[in-house]
Design a protein around this motif. Structure first.
Motif, short mmCIF file in Angstrom:
data_model
loop_
_atom_site.label_atom_id
_atom_site.label_comp_id
_atom_site.label_asym_id
_atom_site.label_seq_id
_atom_site.Cartn_x
_atom_site.Cartn_y
_atom_site.Cartn_z
N MET A 178 0.86 -1.20 0.00
CA MET A 178 0.00 0.00 0.00
C MET A 178 0.89 1.24 0.00
O MET A 178 1.98 1.23 0.55
CB MET A 178 -0.94 0.00 1.21
CG MET A 178 -0.25 -0.02 2.55
SD MET A 178 -1.48 -0.04 3.90
CE MET A 178 -0.40 0.07 5.32
N ILE A 179 0.41 2.31 -0.65
CA ILE A 179 1.16 3.56 -0.70
C ILE A 179 0.28 4.68 -0.17
O ILE A 179 -0.95 4.59 -0.17
CB ILE A 179 1.65 3.90 -2.13
CG1 ILE A 179 0.46 4.02 -3.10
CG2 ILE A 179 2.62 2.84 -2.62
CD1 ILE A 179 0.86 4.52 -4.48
N VAL A 184 -0.47 11.36 -3.40
CA VAL A 184 -0.71 10.02 -3.91
C VAL A 184 -2.20 9.83 -4.20
O VAL A 184 -3.05 10.22 -3.41
CB VAL A 184 -0.22 8.97 -2.88
CG1 VAL A 184 -0.78 7.60 -3.19
CG2 VAL A 184 1.30 8.93 -2.85
N GLU A 186 -5.04 7.42 -7.20
CA GLU A 186 -5.19 6.18 -7.98
C GLU A 186 -4.21 6.16 -9.16
O GLU A 186 -3.65 5.11 -9.50
CB GLU A 186 -6.64 6.04 -8.45
CG GLU A 186 -6.95 4.80 -9.28
CD GLU A 186 -6.59 3.47 -8.61
OE1 GLU A 186 -6.53 3.41 -7.36
OE2 GLU A 186 -6.36 2.47 -9.35
N ARG A 189 -0.99 5.07 -7.86
CA ARG A 189 -1.02 3.64 -7.54
C ARG A 189 -0.76 2.81 -8.81
O ARG A 189 0.08 1.91 -8.81
CB ARG A 189 -2.38 3.24 -6.95
CG ARG A 189 -2.39 1.78 -6.48
CD ARG A 189 -3.77 1.15 -6.48
NE ARG A 189 -4.37 1.03 -7.80
CZ ARG A 189 -4.02 0.13 -8.71
NH1 ARG A 189 -3.04 -0.72 -8.50
NH2 ARG A 189 -4.63 0.11 -9.89
N THR A 190 -1.45 3.14 -9.89
CA THR A 190 -1.25 2.43 -11.15
C THR A 190 0.21 2.54 -11.59
O THR A 190 0.84 1.56 -11.98
CB THR A 190 -2.14 3.04 -12.25
OG1 THR A 190 -3.46 3.15 -11.73
CG2 THR A 190 -2.15 2.19 -13.50
N THR A 192 2.90 3.09 -9.88
CA THR A 192 3.91 2.43 -9.04
C THR A 192 3.77 0.91 -9.01
O THR A 192 4.70 0.21 -8.66
CB THR A 192 3.79 2.90 -7.58
OG1 THR A 192 2.47 2.63 -7.12
CG2 THR A 192 4.08 4.39 -7.46
N ALA A 194 1.59 -0.58 -7.01
CA ALA A 194 1.15 -0.97 -5.67
C ALA A 194 -0.25 -1.58 -5.76
O ALA A 194 -0.94 -1.43 -6.77
CB ALA A 194 1.15 0.23 -4.74
N ASP A 195 -0.67 -2.26 -4.66
CA ASP A 195 -1.99 -2.88 -4.67
C ASP A 195 -3.11 -1.89 -4.34
O ASP A 195 -4.24 -2.05 -4.76
CB ASP A 195 -2.03 -4.04 -3.68
CG ASP A 195 -1.09 -5.16 -4.12
OD1 ASP A 195 -1.30 -5.70 -5.22
OD2 ASP A 195 -0.13 -5.46 -3.38
N ALA A 196 -2.78 -0.90 -3.51
CA ALA A 196 -3.80 0.06 -3.12
C ALA A 196 -3.13 1.32 -2.60
O ALA A 196 -1.95 1.32 -2.25
CB ALA A 196 -4.71 -0.52 -2.03
N TYR A 197 -3.89 2.42 -2.57
CA TYR A 197 -3.39 3.63 -1.92
C TYR A 197 -4.39 4.04 -0.86
O TYR A 197 -5.56 3.68 -0.92
CB TYR A 197 -3.16 4.76 -2.93
CG TYR A 197 -4.40 5.55 -3.27
CD1 TYR A 197 -5.29 5.09 -4.22
CD2 TYR A 197 -4.68 6.75 -2.62
CE1 TYR A 197 -6.44 5.80 -4.53
CE2 TYR A 197 -5.83 7.47 -2.92
CZ TYR A 197 -6.70 7.00 -3.87
OH TYR A 197 -7.83 7.70 -4.16
#
Lengths: 214, 420
Positions: A178-179, A184, A186, A189-190, A192, A194-197
């Motif tokens: 998670m970030i 930060v 969505e 998130r895409t 990087t 990551a799974d979720a922000y």
């Protein structure tokens, strides 16, 4: 719960710092079980956390509650006899740090604190954390969730590099990432991978709860 | 479509045209098109192919690159690149301790970053309240800048009189004071070089037809204590532990902030006062706390600036959606609200009759998105928020350092391409 126990929980959850400390000290002075006192603190923190989630409390209340807990802990913990020191079971492991290039820690500290009071075992590896350090720490600590924090826009690239390095090390499928912090969203998130922000400390807790096995 | 050519049109006519466009937007009249503003910290370094470290240290290189960018992008107003970026040499002479910057804590291509610490202790509120200037000289300045170390040996002036005042001058001969004065002279000389270069740049830009946006910068009085004196942890505890002293100190500091800001801005070519807000956002404090601790002193600052003929421009950093109704309480058409995160279409519904909005292409889009995405985002803003005036197009908090040049170009082009 007896009357003075209720008073302690209420004093903490209502942000009456001096009263809370005086009540806790009086209980300990007359020989109450220090573990019970700490349990009451935790109950009060549950109330604080819930109010934070409902947006009745904000960061000043979290920080003050943290201070109360620390000050009461400082007088209660030395009184706990070693034999009674069984560790409470934790919900799962979260590794958190601010990505390289970024020196900001306020948001990360709040998230760490919120995860901690919600029963997670959190390891905070600090600010400006190199990619390689993240990978080493993950190997050692074996977290179920990794939190990457960053306030500046330069953190977008640092987060992406960190996620890629975790992947390259073959560790990516063992955890959720998670970030959060600053700008930060969505799109980041895409970018990087990551799974979720999360946009605040509550969303970090919610994400970790969803992700924890069992 | 606007047929304005993207060349160095230059001159007084272009300057007047841009000023009119901005003032139409501020005063909530429909301008000929939506104005677009330029604000950056280190994007120019990337644009010009120099390191952040060089951008912080080479006044001439920065000027040259900024001029090239302005001629290409044709902004309707700009914030001074020198005073925001090229502060390295002055900070080095001062031995400034509140920032880390390239060569002083960060790498050559990492922006400067503020160090959040307790620079004023909770028990020092009384000293501040009694005598803010004395507190600065004796306690605060030696903590935040090496050049100031020793200045605390100056006489305690209030209360000195007649022959006591005469004889007390010996304190200027003390070794600490002498050292500090010598170091501060060097700091002052460098600051003057920076300021002169900035003024020369400004004169060149005026000649090319580009108006300056920020005549002065001011903090919100709450942020002044939260950021620069007490630190984030300290201020949050103060809100409970010594609320009355915090409020009294905010009121006291506000007088100094206001006077100093008016004097600075009046000496500038721009009437706009930039007020970046750090702790006003929704997630930090409750609306009730905002109304008690944050808003009254900020509102008074804005009113005082407006009374002095200036245009306050708070930058609402973070998401301030829950504050929109509260902050609508200012005079019509005399300020700019630069809004980082709230949806400007929603903000326009609440604030559209009151204040010009500035913003707010997201940082993530500028850095990770495509020109088409930027174009579509700007089009929506121009068509929905620009209607009737009251919009200055910009990014959420200026151009992020890592923005792709093609995305920045798309934002500036959109202002010329679409009409409300």
């Amino acid at each position: 719960m007896i009357e003075n126990e209720k008073q302690l929980v209420e004093a903490i959850s209502e942000m009456r710092e001096e009263e809370a400390f005086a009540l806790a000290k009086a209980m300990l002075d007359r020989g109450d079980d220090p573990i019970r006192v700490l349990e009451l603190c935790r109950e009060a923190m549950d109330i604080v956390g819930k109010r934070f989630e409902r947006q009745e409390y904000f960061l000043p209340e979290l920080v003050l509650a943290g201070e109360m807990l620390e000050n009461i802990g400082a007088i209660a913990k030395p009184l706990i006899q070693e034999k009674s020191g069984g560790k409470a079971k934790k919900l799962g492991r979260v590794l958190i740090g601010t990505v390289h290039g970024d020196l900001h820690d306020i948001g990360k500290n709040i998230v760490t604190f919120m995860l901690d009071i919600n029963g997670f075992e959190v390891k905070d590896i600090g600010i400006d954390v190199p990619v390689a350090t993240f990978v080493e720490e993950i190997r050692e600590f074996k977290p179920s969730v990794v939190g990457l924090s960053g306030f500046l826009t330069l953190a977008f690239d640092s987060m992406k590099e960190t996620v890629q390095a975790i992947e390259a090390a073959g560790l990516r499928n063992q955890m959720k990432i998670m970030i959060g912090g600053g700008q930060v969203d969505e799109a980041v998130r895409t970018y990087t991978g990551a799974d979720a922000y999360g946009s605040n400390a509550v969303s970090a807790v919610t994400l970790c709860r969803q992700w924890m096995p069992g | 479509m606007n047929a304005e050519p993207l060349t160095a049109s230059g001159g007084a006519a272009a300057y007047a045209e841009r000023m009119k466009r901005i003032m139409d937007a501020v005063e909530l009249r429909q301008p000929d098109r939506v104005p677009v503003a330029f604000f950056n910290l280190f994007w120019l370094a990337r644009y010009g192919g120099i390191s952040y470290r060089e951008a912080m240290h080479s006044y001439d290189r920065l000027a040259e690159i900024a001029q090239r960018a302005f001629l290409e992008l044709q902004p309707d107003m700009y914030a001074h690149p020198h005073l925001l970026t090229a502060v390295g040499p002055v900070m080095e002479k001062m031995g400034y301790k509140q920032l880390q910057w390239p060569g002083h804590g960060t790498a050559d291509n990492v922006s400067y970053q503020y160090i959040d610490r307790e620079y004023m202790k909770a028990e020092e509120y009384d000293d501040y309240l009694l005598d803010p200037t004395g507190y600065y000289l004796r306690t605060y300045l030696p903590r935040i800048g090496e050049a100031y170390q020793g200045i605390e040996g100056l006489p305690m002036f209030p209360g000195l009189y007649y022959l006591r005042l005469v004889v007390a001058s010996r304190q200027f001969a003390g070794p600490g004071v002498q050292r500090a004065l010598a170091a501060l002279k060097e700091t002052g000389d460098e600051a003057m070089r920076l300021f002169d270069r900035a003024n020369r740049f400004e004169a060149d830009m005026t000649e090319l037809g580009f108006p300056l946006s920020n005549g002065a910068t001011a903090p919100a009085p709450f942020d002044f204590f939260a950021d620069y004196l007490r630190g984030s942890r300290g201020i949050m505890l103060d809100m409970y532990r010594c609320k009355d002293k915090l409020l009294a100190a905010i009121e006291r500091a506000a007088v100094f902030i206001t006077r100093q800001t008016i004097a600075t801005c009046k000496a500038s070519t721009s009437r706009i006062v930039f007020i970046p807000l750090h702790w006003a956002f929704d997630g930090f404090m409750s609306l009730a706390q905002f109304k008690l601790f944050f808003w009254p002193s900020l509102r008074k600052l804005m009113f005082d600036l407006i009374d002095a003929g200036l245009i306050p421009m708070p930058l609402w950093e973070g998401d301030c959606t829950s504050r929109l109704e509260t902050i609508a309480d200012i005079p019509r058409g005399q300020a700019i609200y630069w809004i980082e995160r709230a949806d400007l279409v929603r903000a326009k519904e609440v604030l559209g009759d009151v204040v010009c909005l500035r913003g707010n292409v997201p940082a993530s889009m500028l850095t990770t998105g495509t020109p088409d995405e930027v174009d579509a985002f700007c089009r929506r803003l121009i068509e929905k928020v620009g209607k009737g005036g009251g919009l200055i197009l910009d990014c959420g908090i200026g151009i992020p350092d890592e923005s792709k040049p093609e995305n920045v170009r798309a934002m500036f082009a959109a202002a010329r391409k679409y009409n409300p």
